[in-house]
Every structure is written in structure tokens, then in C-alpha cells.
Design an enzyme around this catalytic site. Structure first.
Site, PDB file in Angstrom:
ATOM      1  N   GLU A 120       0.855  -1.182   0.000  1.00 31.05           N
ATOM      2  CA  GLU A 120       0.000   0.000   0.000  1.00 31.05           C
ATOM      3  C   GLU A 120       0.890   1.230   0.000  1.00 31.05           C
ATOM      4  O   GLU A 120       1.776   1.360   0.844  1.00 31.05           O
ATOM      5  CB  GLU A 120      -0.819  -0.026   1.291  1.00 31.05           C
ATOM      6  CG  GLU A 120      -2.257   0.337   1.135  1.00 31.05           C
ATOM      7  CD  GLU A 120      -2.956   0.255   2.474  1.00 31.05           C
ATOM      8  OE1 GLU A 120      -3.431  -0.842   2.813  1.00 31.05           O
ATOM      9  OE2 GLU A 120      -2.998   1.270   3.182  1.00 31.05           O
ATOM     10  N   ASP A 131      -6.000  10.077   9.749  1.00 31.06           N
ATOM     11  CA  ASP A 131      -4.694   9.598  10.188  1.00 31.06           C
ATOM     12  C   ASP A 131      -4.233  10.229  11.480  1.00 31.06           C
ATOM     13  O   ASP A 131      -4.478  11.398  11.752  1.00 31.06           O
ATOM     14  CB  ASP A 131      -3.656   9.869   9.089  1.00 31.06           C
ATOM     15  CG  ASP A 131      -3.819   8.911   7.927  1.00 31.06           C
ATOM     16  OD1 ASP A 131      -3.784   7.691   8.173  1.00 31.06           O
ATOM     17  OD2 ASP A 131      -3.998   9.377   6.789  1.00 31.06           O
TER      18      ASP A 131
END
Lengths: 409, 272
Positions: free
Chosen positions: B49, B60
Site C-alpha cells: 500500500e 490519520d
């Protein structure tokens, strides 16, 4: 008694958003899957509240007895004389409890949070007005409150930080990015995603994922609804021009929305031009941005070629945001509302003009609206009526203004 | 068969879990992140990824926020990220590459052109954090036309009533966000995974990867006991960040430190 606006017809500009939360191509629900069920839950709860005949009367009672609504409509006679043209009226939303329009929506949202059984409140704030309003309603209802505020704003809005703390809120400074409103909103969304079961997010402006832009607009529309009725009483007609400043755009949406279907009323939103529209230090998302997705909605944003969000700048912390509510983006594209800008210097001059002619110290946010009124009023006839939303008072800004004027307090 | 389907078929036949390590493109600079990417398959990455840096990564935690900041400071862009994949594909035509990021940089690039360029570079799938199923039509047709899988996210908040809706028309694999929270913070327990993964399996035959909060080899092994793959991101970036010098530049040990950790994690999901 405030007249509520008549129901909108099929061709009305007041029917938005659609079922997907879109105003034209703007708005929507661009959030992570973790938040999506919550956002849908807020929408469902808000629809249920609107359908409940007990909800609006409950809100109205708090607006009247706690916030002090209706706020007066004031003919600014000396300012009118000083400008020598159109007749200028102020909608005095700075007289609300806590000193700005923000509490109109906070009250509506916290009543919704209570209906949903939520036990913890979070909010983001720029200038601190929304944070103070949120902390206030949380104190009123005894709910714990966490306010995210950019570290830069914490420094330049110290009085509001202390107010929030006195009201029992926890103020969390956010150091990511430039430490302003955009970063505070990121952090509030991160908190929400980590506390999905008990927390309600009270968003301060007409932005965020659907249903927030619509919900905040509805709660703020009390401004325009009242002003329309008051103007009718004072002048027997509609104003010719309605003006409001725009950061995220909640006070402007609240003023404009009840007038959208009155084509004779020219609507003008004033963005913050900071150091100038042709510098990189402004907050004019509509005049200098382009459409993109941030904070849950598709709207005009200040961004670079690669889609990275740029920092906004304004002397007013409340306008210092690189985005704008999606309904404004739509109204901009269809041309129903004119969007213009005023610089830091113009706002500072207007701040002083208003203070000296009317004895009203405006917040730096509506000082941008005053600045535009000062630009257009002199060339207009004395029969022209301008309605301007004085959406906040300026006590919080005296340190910033003193600093800008080179005065040491 | 797509690279993603082929790789998961292979892993299933080997009766083991898969490791999906994450790197942020251009963190801390283009050459270092390219070296990490290039070394990952040999270190045991089954799929990879690649995070696309964004100024406002609202899902995040601090670790990936800082990684994105370093990358943007180093000059990261979507075009640079695609160039990395193109370069990787010169040597490796089997390891699936999934780009993970936020919608706005893709919108700025233009979804049709982005999907064409990404597929041409050798990207296999996209995870767009702030693009829920409700808004997926913004890119779905462009992605499908280019055989790019849009990897759907499922969260603990996605209830049984919503699951079929979220997974309708999904392809590639399913990414289970195992905690309610941002990346790199909490970790899901074995009990939580034991409850969650069968819920997803009841609705789809696609492989399931577990991400958010998978840090250690033991946690990766636990995740692959319940699911098909474990995604490890923040723990690898913490290692990278710890290897940087005072000016946040890569040191001689940066690439090796990250790849060694990938090796340890890979051994864990292989039952080693």
C-alpha cells in the site's frame, strides 16, 4: 412574533440540498466509512426533530429567553450620513448572548444532541466565538465539552480561550498545519471518529458532511427571517441589498436564505482578501479557489495544482479558512449571490468607522461586511436600503486591532 | 485475473496470511521511499500500500500526518507517486500495488485521467479514505474502465444492515478498519476481530485485510488468524522516522531498518 418564511415552491432556490446533500454539484458526504453511519444518524435525527412539533417551540423558547432573540434591527443613521448615500441597517446579532450569531446554531445542535442521547460534545473554533458558544450551551445543559482550536488562534484569541475554560470546556490547541481553523476541524473529526458512540460534533459553520450545511443554515436562518419581518415593520418593504461577511459562511447563509426567492434583493457576500487577492495571503475561496473536497463536502477551496490545501490568511481568525459552505459555492455558480472581498486594512478602517459613528465595536469578521458597505453606499441613492448582518461584537479583537494600529495595551 | 486476485489465490493455496506493508510516497524523500518500495517484495510484502501525501489527512494519527508532511516538504505529488509505481513495475509485475489517500488530490488530477495514468503505471487498486460508498460514483466508472479495484472500507460502525450496501459492487479485497479511531492509535483485540470478520465473510467472498492498529508481529499474526491479510502502516513509519537524522533526512540505516521490520512481520503472518 417572528414570521417564518412561506414554504418554498418547485422553482424556489430554497429547496436544497437534495437527498444526497447536494446543492448543485456541491456538498455531499465525503467522510470515512467509520463516520458515515454517524452522519446518517445525525441526518435521521435532524429529520425527526423537524417533524416533531415540540422541537421548534423548545428551540424558540431558548432563543428568546436565553439568547435574547429577536436581535434588533438598527438604522445606522450616523454611519449612513458619514457614507452619504444608501440607508444602512444593521441586524444586531452581536447582541446575542455570547456576542455573535454562532449560538443560534449551537442551541439547535445541542438540543438535537440531547434528543440523540449523546453525552459528550466536541467543536472546532477559529476566532473562538463558536467555541465560546458551544462551551456556553454545554454549561447550560451540563455536558462535557472539548473544543479544538489551532495553536495560532489560541495565541491570538486569548480572551476567548479563557472564557471557554471558565465555562468548563477543555480547549485543545492543535499544532498541525498552520494551527488555524482548518487544522482544528481536522482534529475535531479525528476525535469524533475515535468517540463515535457518545459524542456529538457541533460544527460551527455551514460546512462539513450533509446534513451539517443544511442544519446549520436552518438554525441560522432565524437571522434573515427576523430581519425580513423587522424591515417590513421599519420600511414597509424588502431591503434592496443584503450584505454579510463570509468565512465558512454561516452568518451569511442565515441572512441570505430567507431572501433567496426575492429577486429584487441583491445579496452580497464579503470574503476576506487578507493582504490582497493577488497575494497568497487571503481567505477568498470563491474568488481565488476552485472546487475540491475537504472536511466532508465538495466546495470551493484554496488549493494548489496538486490538490493540496493552502493556508488561508485573514486578520480575522473567524474568516481564516480555505473553504466555504457548499451552498455558497452553488449560489456563486448560479450567480444568485455576488461574492466580493475586503482586505485586512479595509476591515480595520471599517472597524474604526463603525465604532466612532455608531458606538458599536464590531468584530473583525463583520468589519469586512462594513468595509464593503462603505465602498458601495456612497454611490447609491438615499432611497436604497442596505441590510447588513453585524454578526459579532469586537471585544475579542481589541488586542489584534491595537497591535495592527501599533498601540501597546 | 487481476494481480490482486492472483496474489490472494496464491496465498490461500499456501494456507497462510498475507502481509500488506504501507509506505508514504516520498517520505522522507523520493529516492529513499523508492528504495523501500523496491525492497519490500523480497522482504516479504505480499501486496503493497502506497500512501499519497495530503495536507489534511483527517483519518490519520500523528505518525502518518508527519510522514505526509515530510513527503510534501520533499516535493511529493501525485505524478511523482505514479512515477514510483511505474519504476517498480519494471522489475516486479506480480506484487499488487494499492494507492491509499484522500479524494482531493485525485480530483485535482482529474478522475478520468488519474485512473488511466494509475492503471498505465501499474496500480491495481485504490483506497480513497474520504470516499464512502454513497459518493463512489464520482470515480467508479473511470476505475472500472481501467480495471482498477476500488477497495471498500468497512468499520466497526458499519452495521449488518449497512454492510451489503457498502460491499455492493466491491472488488479486489475488503479493508476492515479494525478500530473506531485514527491510524496508529488503538489496537483491536482478538475477540473483536473474531466477531467482526465473520460478519464481513457472511456478505462477501472477497479476501479481508485488517488495518488500523496492527503494529507488532504478534498483532499481525493475530489479524491473519481471523482475516486474510494484515496491513501495517504506522509502526513501519515510526521505524523510518526513528532512523532519520536531526534534519529529518534519511540515514544509511533507514531503508534497512524498515525492510528488516517488514521481514519480521512477514515471518509472523507466515506462522514463522
Amino acid at each position: 412574533m417572528i414570521q417564518s418564511s412561506p414554504p418554498a415552491g418547485a422553482n424556489s432556490l430554497r429547496n436544497g440540498p437534495d437527498g444526497r446533500g447536494r446543492f448543485g454539484e456541491f456538498g455531499g458526504r465525503f467522510v470515512a466509512e467509520t463516520l458515515m453511519p454517524l452522519v446518517l444518524e445525525v441526518e435521521k435525527a435532524y429529520d425527526a426533530a423537524r417533524a416533531d412539533p415540540a422541537f421548534q417551540p423548545e428551540l424558540d423558547a431558548y432563543l428568546k429567553n436565553y439568547i435574547g432573540r429577536p436581535s434588533p434591527l438598527w438604522f445606522a443613521e450616523r454611519l449612513t450620513k458619514a457614507l452619504g448615500g444608501a440607508k444602512v441597517y444593521f441586524k444586531r446579532d452581536e447582541l446575542n448572548h455570547t456576542g455573535a450569531h454562532k449560538i443560534n446554531s449551537c442551541m439547535g445542535q445541542i438540543l438535537l444532541a440531547r434528543r440523540m442521547g449523546k453525552t459528550r460534545i466536541i467543536a472546532e473554533t477559529g476566532a473562538g466565538q463558536h467555541g465560546v458558544a458551544t462551551a456556553t450551551v454545554c454549561a447550560l445543559f451540563g455536558l462535557p465539552c472539548t473544543v479544538y482550536m489551532g495553536a495560532t488562534d489560541v495565541a491570538r484569541q486569548a480572551p476567548n480561550v479563557f472564557r471557554m475554560k471558565l465555562l468548563g470546556a477543555e480547549v485543545k490547541p492543535v499544532t498541525s498545519g498552520a494551527g488555524t481553523l482548518k487544522d482544528a476541524m481536522n482534529e475535531a473529526l479525528r476525535d469524533w471518529v475515535a468517540n463515535v458512540s457518545d459524542t456529538f460534533y457541533i460544527i460551527g459553520t455551514v460546512a462539513g458532511p450533509h446534513p451539517y450545511p443544511r442544519m446549520v443554515r436552518d438554525f441560522q436562518s432565524v437571522i434573515g427571517d427576523e430581519a425580513k419581518a423587522q424591515m417590513h415593520e421599519a420600511e414597509g418593504r424588502l431591503p434592496d441589498i443584503a450584505v454579510a461577511c463570509i468565512g465558512g459562511g454561516s452568518n451569511a447563509m442565515g441572512l441570505f436564505h430567507p431572501f433567496l426567492d426575492d429577486p429584487s434583493v441583491r445579496l452580497i457576500g464579503v470574503e476576506a482578501a487578507g493582504h490582497g487577492l493577488d497575494t497568497r495571503q487571503h481567505a477568498a475561496s470563491l474568488l481565488r479557489g476552485r472546487p475540491g473536497v475537504l472536511h466532508g463536502n465538495r466546495t470551493y477551496l484554496l488549493q494548489d495544482e496538486d490538490g493540496q490545501i493552502q493556508e488561508a490568511h485573514s486578520i480575522s481568525a473567524g474568516l481564516d479558512y480555505p473553504g466555504i459552505g457548499p451552498e455558497h459555492s452553488w449560489l456563486h455558480d448560479i450567480g444568485r449571490v455576488e461574492y466580493v472581498a475586503a482586505t485586512d486594512d479595509e476591515a480595520l478602517a471599517a472597524f474604526q468607522l463603525c465604532t466612532r459613528t455608531e458606538g458599536i465595536i464590531p468584530a473583525l469578521e463583520p468589519a469586512h461586511a462594513i468595509a464593503h458597505v462603505a465602498k458601495i453606499a456612497p454611490a447609491l441613492s438615499p432611497q436604497t436600503i442596505i441590510l447588513m448582518n453585524l454578526c459579532g461584537r469586537g471585544d475579542k479583537d481589541i488586542f489584534t486591532v491595537a497591535d495592527a494600529l501599533g498601540v501597546k495595551l | 485475473m487481476s494481480r490482486i486476485a492472483a496474489r490472494f489465490a496464491q496465498i490461500r493455496s499456501e494456507k497462510r496470511g498475507a502481509l500488506i506493508p504501507f509506505l508514504e510516497a516520498w517520505d522522507p524523500d523520493g529516492a529513499t521511499s523508492m528504495a523501500i518500495l523496491r525492497g519490500m517484495p523480497e522482504a516479504g510484502a505480499d501486496l503493497i500500500e502506497i500512501g499519497c501525501p495530503f495536507t489534511d489527512p483527517m483519518a490519520d494519527g500523528p505518525t502518518i500526518q508527519l510522514a505526509g508532511r515530510r513527503a510534501l516538504d520533499a516535493g511529493a505529488s501525485m505524478a511523482h507517486t505514479l512515477a514510483m509505481v511505474r519504476e517498480f513495475r519494471r522489475e516486479d509485475d506480480a506484487t499488487p500495488i494499492i494507492l491509499m489517500g484522500y479524494l482531493n488530490p485525485i480530483l485535482a488530477y482529474g478522475p478520468p485521467r488519474f485512473c488511466t495514468d494509475a492503471a498505465a503505471a501499474g496500480v491495481d487498486g485504490l483506497i480513497i479514505v474520504d470516499l464512502p460508498t454513497e459518493e463512489a460514483d464520482l470515480i467508479a466508472a473511470d476505475a472500472a474502465r481501467n480495471q482498477l479495484d476500488i477497495i471498500r472500507l468497512v468499520a466497526p460502525t458499519t452495521d449488518d444492515a449497512r454492510l451489503p450496501h457498502v460491499l455492493a459492487g466491491s472488488s479486489g479485497f475488503v479493508y476492515y478498519v479494525s478500530i473506531t479511531g485514527i491510524t496508529g492509535t488503538r489496537t483491536a483485540s482478538g475477540d473483536e476481530l473474531a466477531r467482526a470478520i465473520p460478519r464481513i465473510r457472511a456478505v462477501t467472498d472477497l479476501p479481508v485485510a485488517v488495518g488500523f492498529g496492527v503494529r507488532s508481529p504478534a498483532q499481525a499474526a493475530l489479524a491473519t488468524r481471523h482475516a486474510d491479510a494484515a496491513v501495517v502502516a504506522s509502526a513501519l513509519i515510526d521505524t523510518l522516522a526513528a532512523s532519520l537524522d536531526a534534519d529529518r533526512h534519511a540515514t544509511a540505516g533507514t531503508v534497512r531498518a524498515v525492510l528488516d521490520q517488514v521481514r519480521t512481520l512477514a515471518a509472523a503472518v507466515r506462522g514463522g
